[in-house]
Design an enzyme around this catalytic site. Sequence first.
Site, PDB file in Angstrom:
ATOM      1  N   ASN A   1      10.200   3.845   2.606  1.00 23.09           N
ATOM      2  CA  ASN A   1       9.729   3.586   4.042  1.00 23.09           C
ATOM      3  C   ASN A   1      11.215   2.632   4.374  1.00 23.09           C
ATOM      4  O   ASN A   1      11.424   2.561   2.811  1.00 23.09           O
ATOM      5  CB  ASN A   1       8.727   2.323   4.623  1.00 23.09           C
ATOM      6  CG  ASN A   1       7.318   3.188   4.062  1.00 23.09           C
ATOM      7  OD1 ASN A   1       6.578   3.876   5.082  1.00 23.09           O
ATOM      8  ND2 ASN A   1       6.575   2.924   3.111  1.00 23.09           N
TER       9      ASN A   1
ATOM     10  N   ARG B   1       0.845  -1.440   0.082  1.00 23.47           N
ATOM     11  CA  ARG B   1       0.080   0.188   0.407  1.00 23.47           C
ATOM     12  C   ARG B   1       0.999   1.572   0.300  1.00 23.47           C
ATOM     13  O   ARG B   1       1.006   1.975  -1.174  1.00 23.47           O
ATOM     14  CB  ARG B   1      -0.697  -0.158   1.571  1.00 23.47           C
ATOM     15  CG  ARG B   1      -2.221   0.601   0.697  1.00 23.47           C
ATOM     16  CD  ARG B   1      -2.060   2.443   1.613  1.00 23.47           C
ATOM     17  NE  ARG B   1      -1.634   2.382   2.885  1.00 23.47           N
ATOM     18  CZ  ARG B   1      -0.787   3.688   2.946  1.00 23.47           C
ATOM     19  NH1 ARG B   1      -1.010   4.621   2.455  1.00 23.47           N
ATOM     20  NH2 ARG B   1       0.144   3.880   3.879  1.00 23.47           N
ATOM     21  N   ASP B   2       1.305   1.753   1.214  1.00 24.91           N
ATOM     22  CA  ASP B   2       2.337   2.586   0.942  1.00 24.91           C
ATOM     23  C   ASP B   2       3.131   3.010   0.197  1.00 24.91           C
ATOM     24  O   ASP B   2       4.177   3.746  -0.308  1.00 24.91           O
ATOM     25  CB  ASP B   2       2.918   2.789   2.376  1.00 24.91           C
ATOM     26  CG  ASP B   2       3.923   4.351   3.182  1.00 24.91           C
ATOM     27  OD1 ASP B   2       3.353   5.377   2.814  1.00 24.91           O
ATOM     28  OD2 ASP B   2       3.769   4.329   4.133  1.00 24.91           O
TER      29      ASP B   2
ATOM     30  N   HIS C   1      10.752   6.779   8.197  1.00 22.73           N
ATOM     31  CA  HIS C   1      10.482   6.649   6.370  1.00 22.73           C
ATOM     32  C   HIS C   1      12.820   6.772   6.766  1.00 22.73           C
ATOM     33  O   HIS C   1      13.033   7.266   7.153  1.00 22.73           O
ATOM     34  CB  HIS C   1      10.465   7.839   5.611  1.00 22.73           C
ATOM     35  CG  HIS C   1       9.258   7.633   4.661  1.00 22.73           C
ATOM     36  ND1 HIS C   1       8.859   7.854   4.031  1.00 22.73           N
ATOM     37  CD2 HIS C   1       7.989   7.128   6.013  1.00 22.73           C
ATOM     38  CE1 HIS C   1       7.685   6.974   3.582  1.00 22.73           C
ATOM     39  NE2 HIS C   1       7.050   7.127   5.207  1.00 22.73           N
TER      40      HIS C   1
ATOM     41  N   HIS D   1       6.571   4.113  12.742  1.00 24.29           N
ATOM     42  CA  HIS D   1       6.895   4.159  11.272  1.00 24.29           C
ATOM     43  C   HIS D   1       7.675   5.227  10.681  1.00 24.29           C
ATOM     44  O   HIS D   1       7.693   6.646  10.852  1.00 24.29           O
ATOM     45  CB  HIS D   1       5.160   4.977  10.231  1.00 24.29           C
ATOM     46  CG  HIS D   1       5.092   5.093   8.812  1.00 24.29           C
ATOM     47  ND1 HIS D   1       4.197   4.182   8.427  1.00 24.29           N
ATOM     48  CD2 HIS D   1       6.276   5.752   8.125  1.00 24.29           C
ATOM     49  CE1 HIS D   1       4.208   4.147   7.481  1.00 24.29           C
ATOM     50  NE2 HIS D   1       5.365   5.329   7.172  1.00 24.29           N
TER      51      HIS D   1
ATOM     52  N   CYS E   1       6.616   9.716  -0.376  1.00 23.96           N
ATOM     53  CA  CYS E   1       4.783  10.157  -0.043  1.00 23.96           C
ATOM     54  C   CYS E   1       4.438  11.903  -1.106  1.00 23.96           C
ATOM     55  O   CYS E   1       5.918  12.308  -1.435  1.00 23.96           O
ATOM     56  CB  CYS E   1       5.219  10.983   1.649  1.00 23.96           C
ATOM     57  SG  CYS E   1       3.593  11.917   2.052  1.00 23.96           S
TER      58      CYS E   1
END
Length: 305
Positions: free
Chosen positions: A248, A14-15, A208, A206, A239
């Site tokens: 990430n 997803r991300d 990056h 979370h 992002c």
Amino acid sequence: MGVTKVKMVEVGPRDGLQNEKEFVPTDVKIELINRLTEAGFPNIEAASFVSPKWVPQMADGSEVMAGITRKEGVIYSALTPNMKGFEAALAAKADEVVIFGAASEAFSQKNINCSIAESIDRFAPVAEAALANGIRLRASISTSFGCPYQGDVPVESVVDVVKRMKALGVQEFDIADTIGVGTANQVYEVMSRVTEIVDPAQVAGHFHDTYGQALANILSSLRAGISIFHSSVSGLGGCPYAKGATGNVATEDVLYMLQGMGIETGIDLDKVIDAGDFISTYLKRQNASRVGRAILNKRANAVCG
């Protein structure tokens, strides 16, 4: 350090993939998720039910959720910004829905065109519906360590958003370094403050890796008692609202570090490396995981030798 077992949340499907300009076919997404399931992840972010106009890459969320081979006990999560998204996630049998807010007012305005307070009000019906339907409710709090528009983000702002999300009934809180600017002492301070209001067992890191600090920040979070971490296979992602933000932290790198520390994850690193190689090969780009590259090179040399 105290933490002996870590829950890894794999966000690559997803991300990681959401910002790919070329549409990744549904069957490739399904194959990636199935490989990650086989590797032993307890939680995989599988889809995003947002407007296809804003995130065209995620337009096939329902097909992806319908096509994956589910494993009992694994949580398959979906991002749901509103009731329309929630209804689609419910129909797709998501095990967990994820709402998202920012700790930075400037980022909230740029990202979802409203204030932090307004964004949380918008999520209230989604939260209520999720809990009423017995679906896990997770909240992601972006720009918790810095913002591309306003710069520094006060710890109090992060704490305030966590309190608001907690009032909605959120069961897990992702404290996210959206642009990867956080440093070890700052991360320890923020995590320590957040865990004064919510149980550390409900808090996730979370990170990056834009500035190369993600592994150090995970270590710092472990020191603060955090035992849930998000990562992206082969370091996929970025992002769309944070220019220059890289992916990430790579799952393979985190697993290698945790394995070396004797911390249990229940995940097969070799299978994750295979999954990272699969998606990097499909995307025709270098695997962003240093551990992944090193082990793939080692395997290739062993075959040649």
